[in-house]
Design a protein around this motif. Structure first.
Motif, PDB file in Angstrom:
ATOM      1  N   MET A   1      21.767   7.840  11.828  1.00  0.00           N
ATOM      2  CA  MET A   1      22.085   6.417  11.704  1.00  0.00           C
ATOM      3  C   MET A   1      22.910   5.930  12.890  1.00  0.00           C
ATOM      4  O   MET A   1      22.628   4.872  13.479  1.00  0.00           O
ATOM      5  CB  MET A   1      22.849   6.171  10.399  1.00  0.00           C
ATOM      6  CG  MET A   1      23.332   4.746  10.219  1.00  0.00           C
ATOM      7  SD  MET A   1      22.009   3.592   9.848  1.00  0.00           S
ATOM      8  CE  MET A   1      21.785   3.944   8.106  1.00  0.00           C
ATOM      9  N   LEU A   2      23.905   6.701  13.266  1.00  0.00           N
ATOM     10  CA  LEU A   2      24.756   6.327  14.396  1.00  0.00           C
ATOM     11  C   LEU A   2      23.957   6.278  15.695  1.00  0.00           C
ATOM     12  O   LEU A   2      24.093   5.342  16.490  1.00  0.00           O
ATOM     13  CB  LEU A   2      25.920   7.322  14.530  1.00  0.00           C
ATOM     14  CG  LEU A   2      26.995   7.256  13.444  1.00  0.00           C
ATOM     15  CD1 LEU A   2      27.991   8.401  13.614  1.00  0.00           C
ATOM     16  CD2 LEU A   2      27.722   5.908  13.490  1.00  0.00           C
ATOM     17  N   GLU A   3      23.111   7.272  15.903  1.00  0.00           N
ATOM     18  CA  GLU A   3      22.298   7.306  17.118  1.00  0.00           C
ATOM     19  C   GLU A   3      21.291   6.153  17.131  1.00  0.00           C
ATOM     20  O   GLU A   3      21.012   5.569  18.179  1.00  0.00           O
ATOM     21  CB  GLU A   3      21.562   8.642  17.236  1.00  0.00           C
ATOM     22  CG  GLU A   3      22.448   9.816  17.573  1.00  0.00           C
ATOM     23  CD  GLU A   3      22.912   9.794  19.026  1.00  0.00           C
ATOM     24  OE1 GLU A   3      22.473   8.918  19.799  1.00  0.00           O
ATOM     25  OE2 GLU A   3      23.724  10.657  19.393  1.00  0.00           O
ATOM     26  N   TYR A   4      20.743   5.841  15.976  1.00  0.00           N
ATOM     27  CA  TYR A   4      19.745   4.780  15.886  1.00  0.00           C
ATOM     28  C   TYR A   4      20.343   3.422  16.246  1.00  0.00           C
ATOM     29  O   TYR A   4      19.706   2.596  16.912  1.00  0.00           O
ATOM     30  CB  TYR A   4      19.154   4.745  14.479  1.00  0.00           C
ATOM     31  CG  TYR A   4      18.050   3.727  14.312  1.00  0.00           C
ATOM     32  CD1 TYR A   4      16.761   3.981  14.779  1.00  0.00           C
ATOM     33  CD2 TYR A   4      18.295   2.503  13.692  1.00  0.00           C
ATOM     34  CE1 TYR A   4      15.748   3.055  14.637  1.00  0.00           C
ATOM     35  CE2 TYR A   4      17.285   1.570  13.542  1.00  0.00           C
ATOM     36  CZ  TYR A   4      16.016   1.843  14.012  1.00  0.00           C
ATOM     37  OH  TYR A   4      15.016   0.914  13.870  1.00  0.00           O
ATOM     38  N   LYS A   5      21.575   3.199  15.808  1.00  0.00           N
ATOM     39  CA  LYS A   5      22.228   1.910  16.066  1.00  0.00           C
ATOM     40  C   LYS A   5      22.744   1.809  17.497  1.00  0.00           C
ATOM     41  O   LYS A   5      22.880   0.705  18.033  1.00  0.00           O
ATOM     42  CB  LYS A   5      23.386   1.701  15.084  1.00  0.00           C
ATOM     43  CG  LYS A   5      22.932   1.467  13.649  1.00  0.00           C
ATOM     44  CD  LYS A   5      24.123   1.225  12.747  1.00  0.00           C
ATOM     45  CE  LYS A   5      23.686   0.887  11.331  1.00  0.00           C
ATOM     46  NZ  LYS A   5      24.854   0.645  10.432  1.00  0.00           N
TER      47      LYS A   5
END
Length: 296
Positions: A141-145
């Motif tokens: 999630m962090l990488e995606y954002k």
């Protein structure tokens, strides 16, 4: 009037920009139930809070914190969330090409393709594995954002680790072990299998696949037997009949509409194959209300 399952265009939903991998993830609370639907992407879900019931191809299972599910392309599914304890979950969707494009992920891909058959499509993780899965999902999630250097590589590495965690959670007898034949498998083989599993609702034949991929029909026939243990037509019928079973169990569609929606051009062929695989006609299957008979 018949109610047809909703098709979700996950590629449009994810809307990957140029240079980004075909991947989407969100964390959300499910305050209401989802309608019966299907999509082109593989879906990995992980429950962190709440309670509910998920139905995949007509078969239902409980969803509690720690439950992980794998949905293959075009599998019919819905979720009923408990209004008194709504589900909180990560939902990760990705194109299967993320795995089939790599010659090093053939074993993992083969096991995932058996989800709902040789290997279950869901599991309740042990507490230590729940911690690891939560770490991986939150990391994706962090990488995606963000738009950090190596974003695509980081997402893919965490996704592969999460999928391996799912596969390795089952007893050894449920998963395919490495063998020389798998190590030597050609990437093209899995591209053909991937295409078949995502286009099985369309007109599909050995001749059509042969022309599309530039190999002989006999080569394609052998690769299905080698990798999936079934002839091409048997595999195609299995996918279509599973979909038909789910439609009969979860919708009020007419049997004729079910036949078309499951990819059969001939109602007579559909009826014959259905009874051959389930021991009942489609109408008898619906009236029986059975979720445990046949190949679904």
């Amino acid at each position: 009037m018949s109610t047809f399952p909703e098709h979700m265009d996950t590629h449009a939903f994810a809307n990957p920009k140029k240079g980004q991998i075909p991947f989407y993830i969100l964390e959300h609370t499910l305050l209401s139930s989802t309608h019966l639907h299907h999509h082109d992407y593989v879906e990995l879900s992980f429950v962190t809070k709440g309670h509910g019931v998920e139905t995949i191809n007509g078969n239902s299972h409980e969803m509690v914190p720690g439950t992980v599910s794998i949905l293959l392309p075009h599998q019919l599914h819905s979720i009923a969330s408990d209004p008194l304890s709504p589900l909180r979950l990560y939902c990760c969707m990705f194109d299967i090409s993320l795995l089939t494009d790599s010659p090093f992920d053939i074993q993992l891909c083969k096991n995932l393709m058996s989800a709902g058959n040789a290997m279950p499509s869901h599991i309740l993780l042990e507490s230590s594995d729940q911690v690891d899965m939560h770490r991986l999902c939150s990391g994706m999630m962090l990488e995606y954002k963000a738009m950090n250097i190596g974003r695509n590589s980081s997402i893919r590495s965490k996704l592969v680790e999460a999928l391996l965690l799912f596969v390795r959670s089952f007893p050894p007898a449920s998963v395919e072990r490495q063998s020389p034949s798998l190590e030597d498998s050609r990437q093209l083989d899995w591209e053909i299998i991937r295409y078949s599993n995502t286009h099985y609702l369309q007109r599909l034949s050995l001749r059509e696949l042969s022309g599309r991929f530039g190999v002989s029909p006999s080569y394609i026939s052998r690769l299905f037997k080698q990798h999936l243990g079934a002839h091409f037509l048997d595999h195609l019928h299995n996918l279509r009949i599973k979909r038909a079973c789910s439609l009969l169990a979860t919708t009020e569609m007419s049997v004729y509409d079910v036949s078309e929606e499951a990819g059969f051009e001939s109602f007579r062929t559909f009826s014959r194959i259905f009874k051959q695989m389930n021991g009942l006609t489609p109408s008898e299957y619906r009236k029986s209300g059975s979720r445990d008979s046949g190949q679904h």
